[in-house]
Design an enzyme around this catalytic site. Sequence first.
Site, PDB file in Angstrom:
ATOM      1  N   PHE A 158       2.622   1.449  40.726  1.00  0.00           N
ATOM      2  CA  PHE A 158       3.658   2.473  40.834  1.00  0.00           C
ATOM      3  C   PHE A 158       5.001   1.929  40.365  1.00  0.00           C
ATOM      4  O   PHE A 158       5.353   0.788  40.676  1.00  0.00           O
ATOM      5  CB  PHE A 158       3.844   2.912  42.298  1.00  0.00           C
ATOM      6  CG  PHE A 158       2.624   3.443  42.978  1.00  0.00           C
ATOM      7  CD1 PHE A 158       2.378   4.809  43.024  1.00  0.00           C
ATOM      8  CD2 PHE A 158       1.724   2.593  43.610  1.00  0.00           C
ATOM      9  CE1 PHE A 158       1.266   5.314  43.678  1.00  0.00           C
ATOM     10  CE2 PHE A 158       0.611   3.084  44.272  1.00  0.00           C
ATOM     11  CZ  PHE A 158       0.377   4.452  44.296  1.00  0.00           C
ATOM     12  N   ASP A 159       5.756   2.758  39.675  1.00  0.00           N
ATOM     13  CA  ASP A 159       7.181   2.520  39.541  1.00  0.00           C
ATOM     14  C   ASP A 159       7.821   2.846  40.892  1.00  0.00           C
ATOM     15  O   ASP A 159       7.211   3.515  41.736  1.00  0.00           O
ATOM     16  CB  ASP A 159       7.744   3.411  38.428  1.00  0.00           C
ATOM     17  CG  ASP A 159       9.227   3.207  38.198  1.00  0.00           C
ATOM     18  OD1 ASP A 159       9.718   2.080  38.406  1.00  0.00           O
ATOM     19  OD2 ASP A 159       9.902   4.177  37.817  1.00  0.00           O
ATOM     20  N   GLY A 160       9.056   2.395  41.098  1.00  0.00           N
ATOM     21  CA  GLY A 160       9.701   2.629  42.376  1.00  0.00           C
ATOM     22  C   GLY A 160      10.557   3.873  42.420  1.00  0.00           C
ATOM     23  O   GLY A 160      10.158   4.911  42.969  1.00  0.00           O
ATOM     24  N   PHE A 270       1.797   4.800  37.451  1.00  0.00           N
ATOM     25  CA  PHE A 270       2.624   6.000  37.569  1.00  0.00           C
ATOM     26  C   PHE A 270       4.091   5.645  37.362  1.00  0.00           C
ATOM     27  O   PHE A 270       4.622   4.760  38.030  1.00  0.00           O
ATOM     28  CB  PHE A 270       2.456   6.634  38.957  1.00  0.00           C
ATOM     29  CG  PHE A 270       1.069   7.111  39.266  1.00  0.00           C
ATOM     30  CD1 PHE A 270       0.612   8.333  38.766  1.00  0.00           C
ATOM     31  CD2 PHE A 270       0.211   6.353  40.050  1.00  0.00           C
ATOM     32  CE1 PHE A 270      -0.668   8.784  39.056  1.00  0.00           C
ATOM     33  CE2 PHE A 270      -1.070   6.799  40.344  1.00  0.00           C
ATOM     34  CZ  PHE A 270      -1.511   8.018  39.842  1.00  0.00           C
ATOM     35  N   ASP A 272       8.129   7.544  36.169  1.00  0.00           N
ATOM     36  CA  ASP A 272       8.845   8.784  35.922  1.00  0.00           C
ATOM     37  C   ASP A 272       9.402   8.888  34.512  1.00  0.00           C
ATOM     38  O   ASP A 272       9.827   9.971  34.105  1.00  0.00           O
ATOM     39  CB  ASP A 272      10.003   8.940  36.926  1.00  0.00           C
ATOM     40  CG  ASP A 272      11.089   7.903  36.715  1.00  0.00           C
ATOM     41  OD1 ASP A 272      12.263   8.289  36.503  1.00  0.00           O
ATOM     42  OD2 ASP A 272      10.784   6.703  36.770  1.00  0.00           O
TER      43      ASP A 272
END
Length: 297
Positions: A158-160, A270, A272
């Site tokens: 994951f991105d944060g 993932f 954004d």
Amino acid sequence: MKKQKLVVAVSSRALFNLDDSHAIFEAKGKEAFCRYQIDHEDEILEPGYGFSLVKKFLSLNESRLDDPLVEIILLSQNSADTGLRIFNSIAHHGLNITRAAFTSGVSPYSYIPAFGAHLFLSINADDVAKALNAGFAAATILCGSSITCHASQLRIAFDGDSVVFSDESERIYQQGGLVVFTENERKEAKTPLPGGPFKEFLSALHHIQTQFDSQSSPIRTALVTARAAPAHERVVRTLRTWGIRIDEALFLGGMAKGAFLKAFGADIFFDDQQGHCESAARHVTSAHVPHGIANKK
């Protein structure tokens, strides 16, 4: 401890390659698409971008047949009539998927809470945006190569900011630059970040992990973020406050993420930002989360 099943909803085009029939729909309309699907309903569909990930999710149930950890739900804009081809292909590939919603051209995102889904994966960016706007974790799967070097373990990265966390800090970065962002994160280090759209999905993964010791867990997670020290502290303290375990945390200070995701062996990543996803897709399967300020420009 109360057991909680992880529920992942996937679109038919994410699960299978429906490019031929979709091209007919785009060029000739719904009636021609329906005729094509019915005429070819005994022809097995090839895997789509999300197929290997779905198999990896379902493999978590192999030792828990009477008490499955994961359920995959099909959400499709096909009709039940044209959807026969999809279920024929599901049976052929041996996928244990039994629940579905066929919506005949209408976005199926409204069924996410009814099925109790923690995540919705699709190829249709509009459906994903609608799901995110309604408060559900959702992502558009992009083309990417799946890594199979950890066949017995599901690895999710994951991105944060704007994914696991809200875009609160990302807004400060976009508006004030790196120096202002860093100073804000230093000052707010002990103030937990608000949750982002993937907080509950990460929490559901963590819930499964708590049923195993760390050495035998079938799931491994990683946070792969452009943040660097001192902005790391707020992230660590936030996850501690939430009571959520992240197995690996990579604070890259703006370095390209692809090589690190390959080293981690991510089954999916993932993020954004579309550009980050496209870069990562050269190494692993990536999925765009069109949420937050970076997607409002």
